[in-house]
Design an enzyme around this catalytic site. Sequence first.
Site: not given
Lengths: 264, 632
Positions: B22, B100, B102, B456, B528
Site C-alpha cells: 500500500g 515499503p 515509498h 587415428s 571426435s
Amino acid sequence: MTDLDQLESQSVYILREAFNKIDRLALLWSIGKDSNVLLWLVRKAFFGKVPFPVVQLDTGMELPEVYEFRDVTARDWDLDLVIEQCPPESEMDPTLPPATRAAARKTEGLKALLKREQYQGIFVGIRRDEQATRAKERVFSPRALDGVWDFKDQPAEFWDHYKTRFAEGTHVRIHPLLHWTELDIWRYSKREGIPIVPLYFARDGKRYRSLGEKNITFPVDSSAANIDEIISELEITRTPERAGRSMDNETEDAFERLRSSGYM
Amino acid sequence: MTTPVSEIPASMRRQARIVIVGHVDHGKSTLIGRLLNDTQSLPDGKVEAVREMSRRRGMPFEWSFVMDALQAERDQGITIDTTQIHFRTKQRPYVIIDAPGHTEFLKNMVTGASSADAALLVIDAGEGALEQSRRHAYLLHLLGVKQVAVIVNKMDMVEFSQDRFDDVSAEIRAYLNEIGVAPGVIVPISARHGDNVVTRSENLPWFKGPTLVEALDAFKPVASEDELPLRLPIQDVYKPDERRILAGRIETGRLRVGDTLHFSPINRTAKIVSIEAWNRETAITATAGQSIGITLDQRIFVERGHVASLVSQRPIESHRLTVRLFWLASNPLTAGKTYTLKLATAEHRVSVEKIIEVLNIDDLTAGSADKVSRNEIADVVLHSRSLVAVDLAIDLPRTGRGVLLDGNDVVGGFVVTQADAVDARNLQRVEHAVTPTERSRANGHHGAVLWLTGLSGAGKSTIAMGLERTLFERGRQVYVLDGDGVRQGLNGDLGFSPEDRAENIRRVAETARLFAEAGMIVVTALISPTREDRARAREIGGAFFREIHVAADLETCESRDPKGLYRRARVGEIPDFTGVSAPYEAPEAAELVIDTGALAIDEAVAELVAFAEATTALKHPRDATDGPGDGI
Ligand SMILES: Nc1nc2c(ncn2[C@@H]2O[C@H](COP(=O)(O)OP(=O)(O)O)[C@@H](O)[C@H]2O)c(=O)[nH]1
Ligand SMILES: [Mg+2]
C-alpha cells in the site's frame, strides 16, 4: 511435500545456484545448529560432497565441546576445514560497546580471510527470524570491497533470480537458511539425525539456545534435555532466541552497526 | 494465544506467506506491529523496547518500530526495505512480509511481494487509494499474487464512518476489477488502536464482515502445481562419480523413472533412468517444488538453461517475445537496447524490438512512448538471437516470467504475454544482406558440414583431402578443417584434457557452421571420440550437419600407424590415446559409414564424393530453396 521438504528444496536450489554461478566459494561454519544444518544441506545438494572449503572463524574463545565437535565432524564428513585465527580485541573499534567489540573480531577475521583467499561467495547460515536486521537480508547479499553491507540500497531479488554478477573485487554473502525458523532447524535436525553439539541440551537447568563465544554468550534457563523437549519448549516460548547473546542487547543499534560493517 | 505447532494439523503446517502493501504512511508497519502484539506473538521485552525507542525520539508509542528495525527507518519514520516475521494463528503459521510503500523503494516492494501467496492492500480511510496503492495492486497482479484482501485503515481518523468506508471500498473495488484482481474482502480497521485487527470493535458496529485475522485465515492455501505440464529447467550437471546427474527444480508437474523427457530448445529426448538423492530412500517419482537430480539413458548434450518437459507438452520455442514488464532501474529502457534475459535458469541476450505502450497506472489507459522509465509498466517486444524455451504466463506463470539484467543488475521483471513459435528446423538467425538461397544459387550447390569421425589411422585426413581435390576440380566451394591444422592456430591454446577436447570440437563445429553458412562444403577430420561431443557438434551444425563414420577396426589402424602414435601409446608415452587407453564411442546413427578396412583409398573417396554431391545438390537449380542448410 511436507513443509520441511519445501524448506530443504529451496535451500538446495540456492546452494546449486551459487555453485553454478560463483567461482570461489567458502562456507562459514560456526559449528552451531544452523551451520550444521547448512552443511547437511550442502551434502544433499551435491550428492554427499562438500565441494568448497569450510571456514571456522576462530577467536580461541569457543567452549571445549565446540572444538571437539569440530574436529570429529570435520574428519567424519571429510571437510576441507580452514581455521582462521581472528585478530585480538585490542585492534577493534574502541567506540563499540564491550561485547559488540568482542564479536567484531570475527568480522575482522573474515575480512582478512577474504583478502587473502579472494573468495567471491561466502555461505552463511543466518535466518530472518533470529534478529531484526537479519530479517532485512537478501538471499544473495552483495558486499563492498571492505565488507560493508549497504542495507539502504539492496538489489531487487524476486522469482529466485539472485544477484550473481559483481564488480571485480566485491563479494556476496549467500544465505541459504534465511527462510528457516529456529523451530524448523530443530525439527529438521531431528528428522535427518544431524549431529548436534551437546551444549544445546539442558544440564542443571540451563542450556545454550544460541551458541557463541564463552565470554559473550550465556546459557538460558531450560529443562529441555533432548531434541523433542527443545521442540516442545520452542513451541511455547516467548523468550527471543538470542537473549543469551550480550552484544544484541547492549544498545539499540549495536547489532546494526556490527552487521553493516560486515558481521554475519 | 500462540498455538503450539503440534496442535496444528499437518496439512496446515505449511506457512502462508502474506505481504502487506500500500501507499507510504497508510499504516502497513503499524498494522503488523499491532497484529503481532494482539496475537501475543512478540517476544518478551519487545514492547518495552519499542516504548523506549519511541520515547527517545519524542514520539508517542510507535507500533511501526516493531518492524522498522533499521535506525534510518525509525529516524525517518518510513520503511526502507522489506522484512519478514513469523507468527501463528490458531489455524496455521504465517510469514508476514512488510513492503515499503515509498516509490523510491519499489524494487524492495517487489522483492517482498514476489514470494507471497496472498496480500493485504492497506488503504488510509482518509486518503483513499493513492498512486502507490494502485501501482502495488497492479504489481501484485503481475507478480502472480492472486488473493488480495483490502484493509481500510485509520478508521479512527474518519470517526469510524460507514459512508467513508463505502466510498473507499467502491473506488478500490472498481480499480481491482478492472485489472483482473478479485478482492476477497474489504475490512475496516484502526491499526493504531487495534479495532477489528484481532478483536471485533464496538466502534464499527455496522461492519458484519471478518476481523483482519479472520480475513488472513480465510486465504486459501496455494494450489498444488503437480497437475500442470512438467517443466524442469536444468540448473547444473554434476559428475560426482561415474554418474552424470542433471540437477534442477521441478517448477510444475511431475515425473517418473522411465518417462521420456524432451529437452528444449535443443530438441533432444532421453529416458529417465533414476532419480538421485543423498541420504534418502530412492524415489521413482518427483513433483513440483522438489530440487532433484536425474540420470538419463543417453549421453545427450544437456546443460544449464535447457528445459525438460514431457514430449507431448513442450514449451514454446521462440525468438520473439511480447512481455508486460515493470522497470526498476533509473536508466530507462529504450528501443534498440540490449539486455540479458533470465528465464528460469536460462540466459539469453535480447534487444528491445519495440515499446508497444506504457500503462498509465491511475486510469489504466495506455499510450505509446519511446522509453520506459523507472517504476513504469509497459508492453514491449523483445528479440533474442538464441532460441528461448518459454511458456505464456497465463498458462504456466513460473516458466512464463523472467527478469532483465543490465550489466550486473536486475533492472526489470516481466511476464510473457505472447511468443512467436519457431520451428526448430527452420530458423532465421541473422538477417544477412545476401540470402542463403542467393549464395546457393551463385555456387551451384548448398553448403554442408561433413563431419568425419574415426580412430587415428582410419583414413579421415586422407579421404578428406581426396574429397577436397575432387570437389574443387568440379568447381565446388570446399574446404577441409583438419584436426592437426586447427590445433596449431584456432585451438592452439587447448590441450588434451576432456574439457579441452570438448572445447576443441565445439570451436571446430562453430567454425564449420560459419563456413557452411557462407555457402561452402566443409569437411572436418577429427577423431571426435565421444557421442556427447558429436551430438553437440550436430546441434551446432543443425541441418548442415552430416556424420560420417570412417570405420576401420583397431587392429587395421594400429598396423597402419602412419605417425607411430599407437606404438608410443602402447609403451605409455601418450596417455589417454583413443583406442588404446581411452574409449572410442562409435556412432550409432551416422548418415554414412565408410569401411576403409575393406575399400581402397580411391574407392573410399569416390563413395564420399557421391554422398557429398547428393547432399549439396540443388534439386531445383533456379530457386535453390531445398538444400541441407537452407533457411538456417
Ligand atoms: N490515527 C491512526 N494512525 C495510524 C494508524 N495506523 C498507522 N497510523 C500512523 O500512520 C503513520 C504511518 O504508519 P506506518 O505504519 O509507518 O505506515 P507504512 O508506511 O504504511 O508502513 C504512523 O505515524 C502511524 O502511527 C491508525 O489506524 N490510526
Ligand atoms: Mg512501513
